[in-house]
Design a protein around this motif. Structure first.
Motif, PDB file in Angstrom:
ATOM      1  N   ASP A 133      57.017  42.366  71.137  1.00 63.87           N
ATOM      2  CA  ASP A 133      57.843  43.354  71.837  1.00 63.87           C
ATOM      3  C   ASP A 133      59.326  42.998  71.766  1.00 63.87           C
ATOM      4  OD1 ASP A 133      55.659  44.878  72.644  1.00 63.87           O
ATOM      5  OD2 ASP A 133      55.409  43.763  74.515  1.00 63.87           O
ATOM      6  N   ASN A 134      59.624  41.729  71.519  1.00 64.98           N
ATOM      7  CA  ASN A 134      61.006  41.261  71.485  1.00 64.98           C
ATOM      8  C   ASN A 134      61.519  41.050  70.064  1.00 64.98           C
ATOM      9  OD1 ASN A 134      62.029  40.488  74.437  1.00 64.98           O
ATOM     10  ND2 ASN A 134      59.817  40.195  74.314  1.00 64.98           N
ATOM     11  N   LEU A 135      60.764  41.558  69.077  1.00 69.90           N
ATOM     12  CA  LEU A 135      61.193  41.458  67.691  1.00 69.90           C
ATOM     13  C   LEU A 135      62.290  42.481  67.406  1.00 69.90           C
ATOM     14  CD1 LEU A 135      60.747  40.298  64.800  1.00 69.90           C
ATOM     15  CD2 LEU A 135      59.116  42.179  64.466  1.00 69.90           C
ATOM     16  N   VAL A 136      63.430  42.023  66.911  1.00 70.08           N
ATOM     17  CA  VAL A 136      64.519  42.912  66.496  1.00 70.08           C
ATOM     18  C   VAL A 136      64.317  43.316  65.040  1.00 70.08           C
ATOM     19  CG1 VAL A 136      67.014  43.126  66.175  1.00 70.08           C
ATOM     20  CG2 VAL A 136      66.103  41.854  68.140  1.00 70.08           C
ATOM     21  N   ARG A 137      64.056  42.340  64.193  1.00 71.30           N
ATOM     22  CA  ARG A 137      63.810  42.590  62.766  1.00 71.30           C
ATOM     23  C   ARG A 137      63.158  41.356  62.158  1.00 71.30           C
ATOM     24  NH1 ARG A 137      69.204  42.212  63.640  1.00 71.30           N
ATOM     25  NH2 ARG A 137      70.240  40.326  62.854  1.00 71.30           N
ATOM     26  N   ALA A 138      62.586  41.560  60.986  1.00 71.44           N
ATOM     27  CA  ALA A 138      61.968  40.463  60.249  1.00 71.44           C
ATOM     28  C   ALA A 138      62.358  40.550  58.787  1.00 71.44           C
ATOM     29  CB  ALA A 138      60.451  40.519  60.392  1.00 71.44           C
ATOM     30  N   GLU A 139      62.561  39.400  58.172  1.00 76.96           N
ATOM     31  CA  GLU A 139      62.704  39.337  56.719  1.00 76.96           C
ATOM     32  C   GLU A 139      61.349  38.947  56.141  1.00 76.96           C
ATOM     33  OE1 GLU A 139      65.847  36.886  55.322  1.00 76.96           O
ATOM     34  OE2 GLU A 139      67.414  38.311  55.899  1.00 76.96           O
ATOM     35  N   CYS A 140      60.901  39.710  55.153  1.00 77.73           N
ATOM     36  CA  CYS A 140      59.561  39.527  54.606  1.00 77.73           C
ATOM     37  C   CYS A 140      59.587  39.548  53.086  1.00 77.73           C
ATOM     38  CB  CYS A 140      58.616  40.634  55.084  1.00 77.73           C
ATOM     39  SG  CYS A 140      58.619  40.939  56.852  1.00 77.73           S
ATOM     40  N   ILE A 141      58.616  38.860  52.498  1.00 77.74           N
ATOM     41  CA  ILE A 141      58.349  38.974  51.070  1.00 77.74           C
ATOM     42  C   ILE A 141      57.143  39.893  50.929  1.00 77.74           C
ATOM     43  CG2 ILE A 141      57.778  37.786  48.932  1.00 77.74           C
ATOM     44  CD1 ILE A 141      60.460  36.930  49.950  1.00 77.74           C
ATOM     45  N   THR A 142      57.319  41.018  50.241  1.00 76.81           N
ATOM     46  CA  THR A 142      56.234  41.985  50.081  1.00 76.81           C
ATOM     47  C   THR A 142      55.238  41.506  49.019  1.00 76.81           C
ATOM     48  OG1 THR A 142      57.435  43.234  48.402  1.00 76.81           O
ATOM     49  CG2 THR A 142      57.786  43.868  50.704  1.00 76.81           C
ATOM     50  N   THR A 150      62.962  44.447  57.834  1.00 73.56           N
ATOM     51  CA  THR A 150      62.230  45.556  58.427  1.00 73.56           C
ATOM     52  C   THR A 150      61.953  45.292  59.899  1.00 73.56           C
ATOM     53  OG1 THR A 150      60.156  46.820  58.319  1.00 73.56           O
ATOM     54  CG2 THR A 150      60.045  44.510  57.674  1.00 73.56           C
ATOM     55  N   GLU A 151      61.713  46.367  60.644  1.00 65.65           N
ATOM     56  CA  GLU A 151      61.288  46.237  62.034  1.00 65.65           C
ATOM     57  C   GLU A 151      59.772  46.165  62.138  1.00 65.65           C
ATOM     58  OE1 GLU A 151      62.959  49.443  64.247  1.00 65.65           O
ATOM     59  OE2 GLU A 151      65.042  48.884  63.825  1.00 65.65           O
ATOM     60  N   GLU A 152      59.071  46.480  61.061  1.00 68.23           N
ATOM     61  CA  GLU A 152      57.608  46.434  61.024  1.00 68.23           C
ATOM     62  C   GLU A 152      57.196  45.436  59.948  1.00 68.23           C
ATOM     63  OE1 GLU A 152      55.587  47.936  63.052  1.00 68.23           O
ATOM     64  OE2 GLU A 152      57.142  49.078  64.117  1.00 68.23           O
ATOM     65  N   PRO A 153      56.874  44.188  60.325  1.00 68.98           N
ATOM     66  CA  PRO A 153      56.588  43.157  59.332  1.00 68.98           C
ATOM     67  C   PRO A 153      55.446  43.523  58.385  1.00 68.98           C
ATOM     68  CG  PRO A 153      56.847  42.192  61.509  1.00 68.98           C
ATOM     69  CD  PRO A 153      56.814  43.674  61.699  1.00 68.98           C
ATOM     70  N   GLU A 154      55.627  43.151  57.119  1.00 64.95           N
ATOM     71  CA  GLU A 154      54.581  43.311  56.113  1.00 64.95           C
ATOM     72  C   GLU A 154      54.711  42.158  55.135  1.00 64.95           C
ATOM     73  OE1 GLU A 154      55.393  46.183  52.828  1.00 64.95           O
ATOM     74  OE2 GLU A 154      56.827  47.032  54.260  1.00 64.95           O
TER      75      GLU A 154
END
Length: 318
Positions: A133-142, A150-154
């Motif tokens: 709930d406190n996630l602002v954004r995430a950096e991810c390797i697709t 993204t705001e929705e991690p993948e």
């Protein structure tokens, strides 16, 4: 891409069943996010799965992210950017230096990213929600090796930015131990306290009394009810708030006290394995039959968390 090419492509290290005993096709100890991209390409070409589990399977490529360390706290904006290998102990120490914190699990040796993915709940959840709930954004390797924000991690998360909230260095916490015969009364009091205010995040656990210096020798090894009267505010108010836990039932051991938030976060670290897996259920009430089921502490750790509509029960294999 073969194993040799993968070893050349990454800056970290690669273990295989023949080179280090890993159960996975390959285990990559990641040094930079680019290592994740290389591992993702290798897995995609081989039609293998990617995992960050400590117990990889024979058809998986395992990523060890523990070397990806780094925390940047922005006290003015109340955010923290956290790399994937960071633990809660490390994050709590960095944020508490600014009088800030964010909801995380009640174990400080767990990873921050794991808590985001698992929607972890903790001492600050009644006030501020879960970790995710406190996630602002995430950096991810697709899956195709691209780095995205993204705001929705993948895919595989390399870092997260989390909201922070004001929290003093001292809270009211610690632990009380009770006889199992006093469990119905004690749990009733705990439920009442949880319904009175969002700063109270207490819980109970059916455990075997540990060989700690504050536990009498004749109590060690016996099943007991442990209660943590966690009050995430002024510890003086917290002591008054928790008083019914001493008045309506008499604890065998009383270690509840004002303590540092970082100490509260690590209370259970030595007693809960890193790889403990729990089943979680919601129950509207704690019936006598259910309480009798909980009393066998030899096979499972059972943690009971009260909330407005009932109880959350976490059961993990010992």
């Amino acid at each position: 891409m073969d194993i040799t090419t993968l070893c050349t492509a990454v800056r970290g290290t690669v273990r295989t069943p023949g080179s280090g005993g890993s159960a996975a096709v390959a285990e990559v100890r990641v040094a930079t996010p680019l290592d994740i991209s290389a591992a993702m390409r290798f897995a995609r070409q081989r039609r293998l799965r990617i995992t960050t589990s400590r117990r990889p399977k024979g058809d998986e490529v395992a990523l060890d992210l523990t070397a990806l360390k780094g925390i940047t706290v922005n006290a003015r904006e109340r955010t923290a950017e956290v790399q994937a290998g960071t633990t809660w102990a490390e994050l709590d120490a960095a944020t508490q230096a600014h009088g800030l914190a964010t909801p995380g699990p009640r174990l400080s040796h767990t990873s921050v990213v794991g808590a985001v993915l698992g929607r972890a709940q903790g001492w600050l959840t009644p006030l501020h929600g879960t970790t995710s709930d406190n996630l602002v954004r995430a950096e991810c390797i697709t899956a195709d090796g691209r780095l995205i924000t993204t705001e929705e991690p993948e895919g595989v998360i390399t870092s997260v930015t989390l909201k922070l909230h004001p929290l003093g260095h001292k809270v009211y916490g610690g632990v009380l131990l009770y006889r199992l015969a006093d469990a119905p009364t004690t749990l009733g009091v705990l439920g009442e306290l949880a319904s009175r205010g969002r700063e109270f995040a207490g819980l109970a656990a059916y455990v075997t009394a540990p060989p700690e210096r504050f536990v009498p020798g004749d109590l060690v090894g016996r099943p007991v009810l442990a209660v943590v009267p966690a009050f995430m505010g002024d510890p003086v108010i917290g002591a008054s708030y928790a008083r019914p836990l001493r008045v309506k039932a008499r604890p065998l051991v009383d270690q509840a006290r004002p303590l540092a938030y970082v100490e509260q976060q690590s209370l259970f670290d030595r007693h809960v394995p890193h790889d403990l897996r729990c089943d979680t259920t919601e129950v509207p009430a704690l019936t006598p039959d259910l309480l009798r089921h909980f009393e066998d502490t030899s096979t499972a750790l059972r943690v009971l968390v009260p909330h407005g509509s009932g109880w959350t029960v976490h059961e993990g294999e010992q």
